[in-house]
Design an enzyme around this catalytic site. Structure first.
Site, PDB file in Angstrom:
ATOM      1  N   CYS A 160       0.828  -1.211   0.000  1.00  0.00           N
ATOM      2  CA  CYS A 160       0.000   0.000   0.000  1.00  0.00           C
ATOM      3  C   CYS A 160       0.856   1.252   0.000  1.00  0.00           C
ATOM      4  O   CYS A 160       1.834   1.362   0.752  1.00  0.00           O
ATOM      5  CB  CYS A 160      -0.920  -0.001   1.221  1.00  0.00           C
ATOM      6  SG  CYS A 160      -2.034   1.419   1.295  1.00  0.00           S
ATOM      7  N   CYS A 186      -0.085   5.471   7.453  1.00  0.00           N
ATOM      8  CA  CYS A 186      -1.442   5.138   7.873  1.00  0.00           C
ATOM      9  C   CYS A 186      -1.443   4.243   9.104  1.00  0.00           C
ATOM     10  O   CYS A 186      -0.741   3.228   9.149  1.00  0.00           O
ATOM     11  CB  CYS A 186      -2.181   4.462   6.729  1.00  0.00           C
ATOM     12  SG  CYS A 186      -3.865   3.970   7.141  1.00  0.00           S
ATOM     13  N   CYS A 226      -2.307  -0.039   9.483  1.00  0.00           N
ATOM     14  CA  CYS A 226      -1.355  -1.162   9.417  1.00  0.00           C
ATOM     15  C   CYS A 226      -0.035  -0.751  10.051  1.00  0.00           C
ATOM     16  O   CYS A 226       0.387   0.409   9.950  1.00  0.00           O
ATOM     17  CB  CYS A 226      -1.087  -1.577   7.971  1.00  0.00           C
ATOM     18  SG  CYS A 226      -2.515  -2.196   7.068  1.00  0.00           S
ATOM     19  N   CYS A 283      -6.695   0.877  -0.181  1.00  0.00           N
ATOM     20  CA  CYS A 283      -6.645   0.190   1.106  1.00  0.00           C
ATOM     21  C   CYS A 283      -6.578  -1.308   0.848  1.00  0.00           C
ATOM     22  O   CYS A 283      -7.378  -1.847   0.078  1.00  0.00           O
ATOM     23  CB  CYS A 283      -7.865   0.508   1.968  1.00  0.00           C
ATOM     24  SG  CYS A 283      -7.793  -0.231   3.626  1.00  0.00           S
ATOM     25  N   GLN A 330     -16.979  -9.848  14.717  1.00  0.00           N
ATOM     26  CA  GLN A 330     -15.631 -10.273  14.350  1.00  0.00           C
ATOM     27  C   GLN A 330     -15.225  -9.583  13.053  1.00  0.00           C
ATOM     28  O   GLN A 330     -16.015  -9.436  12.130  1.00  0.00           O
ATOM     29  CB  GLN A 330     -15.569 -11.789  14.199  1.00  0.00           C
ATOM     30  CG  GLN A 330     -15.813 -12.555  15.493  1.00  0.00           C
ATOM     31  CD  GLN A 330     -14.755 -12.295  16.558  1.00  0.00           C
ATOM     32  OE1 GLN A 330     -13.626 -11.901  16.264  1.00  0.00           O
ATOM     33  NE2 GLN A 330     -15.115 -12.522  17.817  1.00  0.00           N
ATOM     34  N   PHE A 332     -19.977 -13.381  27.962  1.00  0.00           N
ATOM     35  CA  PHE A 332     -19.659 -12.247  27.094  1.00  0.00           C
ATOM     36  C   PHE A 332     -20.074 -12.614  25.667  1.00  0.00           C
ATOM     37  O   PHE A 332     -19.305 -12.513  24.716  1.00  0.00           O
ATOM     38  CB  PHE A 332     -18.169 -11.885  27.157  1.00  0.00           C
ATOM     39  CG  PHE A 332     -17.657 -11.642  28.550  1.00  0.00           C
ATOM     40  CD1 PHE A 332     -17.787 -10.399  29.155  1.00  0.00           C
ATOM     41  CD2 PHE A 332     -17.049 -12.660  29.274  1.00  0.00           C
ATOM     42  CE1 PHE A 332     -17.319 -10.166  30.435  1.00  0.00           C
ATOM     43  CE2 PHE A 332     -16.575 -12.451  30.560  1.00  0.00           C
ATOM     44  CZ  PHE A 332     -16.707 -11.194  31.149  1.00  0.00           C
ATOM     45  N   GLU A 351     -24.514 -11.664  28.680  1.00  0.00           N
ATOM     46  CA  GLU A 351     -23.958 -10.483  28.019  1.00  0.00           C
ATOM     47  C   GLU A 351     -24.488  -9.227  28.696  1.00  0.00           C
ATOM     48  O   GLU A 351     -25.675  -9.142  29.038  1.00  0.00           O
ATOM     49  CB  GLU A 351     -24.333 -10.484  26.533  1.00  0.00           C
ATOM     50  CG  GLU A 351     -24.076  -9.196  25.784  1.00  0.00           C
ATOM     51  CD  GLU A 351     -22.614  -8.789  25.779  1.00  0.00           C
ATOM     52  OE1 GLU A 351     -22.341  -7.592  26.044  1.00  0.00           O
ATOM     53  OE2 GLU A 351     -21.741  -9.649  25.535  1.00  0.00           O
ATOM     54  N   CYS A 383      -8.820 -11.180  22.595  1.00  0.00           N
ATOM     55  CA  CYS A 383      -8.200 -10.212  21.691  1.00  0.00           C
ATOM     56  C   CYS A 383      -7.013  -9.527  22.358  1.00  0.00           C
ATOM     57  O   CYS A 383      -6.504  -8.524  21.851  1.00  0.00           O
ATOM     58  CB  CYS A 383      -9.227  -9.173  21.234  1.00  0.00           C
ATOM     59  SG  CYS A 383      -9.969  -8.226  22.587  1.00  0.00           S
TER      60      CYS A 383
END
Length: 394
Positions: A48, A54, A57, A131, A235, A262, A280, A352
């Protein structure tokens, strides 16, 4: 050799064996006399034009082999910090141009609207011309959005754009503009019809107000269409979702009664056989899951519950053959304490954040669990963001 880059650190810089750091260096690169990076076998040409400015990334200079190793090292390092070890499987990487949701910034500058990610370590916006992480459908709306937003953007103020691919097209939430009156309504309708927008909502500061939604917006999870609240968590890629769902199913095994904690909109709850308890805290998400499961006749009990303040107690956990955890980045310390005191045969932890995952695993291992395996998932391609699914058993 001491001048050779041997690994990539958590923030993306290359590191030599003697601890020197170099930005945008890949394993196998060497450092010249002036500290310049001399590319090695794993240093690829970033695809890119906006890299490295940017902020979308950080690792486009890594080839797939070294990027996969970075993902693995992040998890191994977090576990080692807690004096834990585990079998770490080869990472499953989402391909380029597969991100189906994104949050972009917009501003009026020099007479035109700029849309893109913020620069690394800066508030400046990189105006996207190309992108390599967004799907082609999401990126295609950026150009018409510039013209659409121009009439409402004010100099010195920014808008935030939440874009998500849904079953009906593109879901768009715009924060930070005001668009009132008949002319605005006509412009919104024309823009949405011309660009495949399934829903357009505007948040001027009092919450999202839907301005265009000809049919209810849904996202299909486990074969079940579920209503999608504006800017709800999903996701990031279809490939990443599929990898995590497969790992959760494997980890749960043949358990017939499962708790999904969750649970969000039900990414995992709706993909599991048998009876599922889904807890949740987000009210909109759990109501959407409850309605979707009911319409599809799924055996899901949806519970509006704040698992930070009111985790499932150990005795409650004992009712289940397996427990799935998918907490936010902060992890699930309170819930891990209760699970460590329970007799649940299997836990599948989706995370995550390798650091909070390892911290919670240490609590679980102190309670008698062991980590059977860890499946890394790289769905935020070329970023330092790492996801995983792991199975723990007694």
């Amino acid at each position: 050799m001491s001048d050779t880059i041997v690994r990539v650190a958590a923030r993306g810089e290359g590191v030599t064996a003697d601890g020197r750091h170099a930005a945008f260096a890949a394993p196998g690169d060497t450092l010249g006399a002036a500290g310049e990076v001399i590319p090695g076998p794993h240093h690829q040409t970033p695809p890119c034009r906006h890299f490295p400015a940017c902020g979308g990334c950080q690792l486009q200079h890594l080839d797939d082999e070294s990027y996969a190793q970075f993902v693995t090292d992040r998890i191994a390092g977090a576990l080692a910090a807690q004096k834990l070890e585990a079998v770490i499987r080869p990472p499953l990487l989402s391909p380029p141009r597969s991100r189906r949701r994104a949050a972009l910034q917009a501003e009026l500058k020099d007479g035109r609207v700029r849309i893109g990610f913020s620069e690394n370590a800066s508030h400046a916006i990189v105006d996207l011309i190309e992108c390599h992480i967004l799907t082609s459908e999401l990126f295609a709306i950026v150009v018409p959005l510039r013209k659409f937003l121009a009439r409402w953007m004010k100099k010195g103020r920014r808008a935030r754009l939440h874009l998500t691919e849904v079953d009906q097209g593109i879901d768009l939430l715009i924060e930070g503009i005001e668009a009132e009156g008949l002319a605005a309504a006509e412009a919104i309708t024309a823009f949405a019809q011309a660009n495949g927008v399934a829903r357009l909502a505007i948040d001027s500061g009092l919450g999202p107000e839907t301005r265009w939604e000809p049919e209810p917006v849904t996202i299909t999870l486990g074969g079940v269409p579920v209503a999608l609240p504006p800017a709800a968590f999903l996701q990031a890629t279809r490939e990443g979702e599929a990898a995590l769902v497969a790992a959760v199913r494997e980890g749960v095994g043949d358990a017939r009664v499962v708790a999904d904690l969750f649970a969000g909109l039900g990414t995992f709850a709706l993909s599991l056989a048998g009876k599922v308890y889904a807890g949740e805290a987000a009210r909109d998400a759990i109501l959407a899951l409850k309605a979707g499961a009911a319409m599809a006749g799924r055996a899901v009990f949806a519970d509006h519950r704040d698992l930070f303040r009111r985790p499932l107690m150990a005795a409650e956990c004992d009712r289940f053959g397996a427990v799935v955890l998918d907490p936010p980045r902060a992890g699930a310390r309170e819930q891990a304490v209760q699970l460590a005191a329970s007799s649940v045969p299997a836990i599948v932890y989706v995370s995550c954040n390798p650091s909070s995952f390892a911290r919670d695993c240490e609590i679980l291992c102190q309670g008698g669990y062991r980590i059977d395996w860890v499946q890394p998932v790289g769905q935020f391609r070329w970023s330092t963001h790492v996801e995983l699914a792991a199975r723990l058993s007694r």
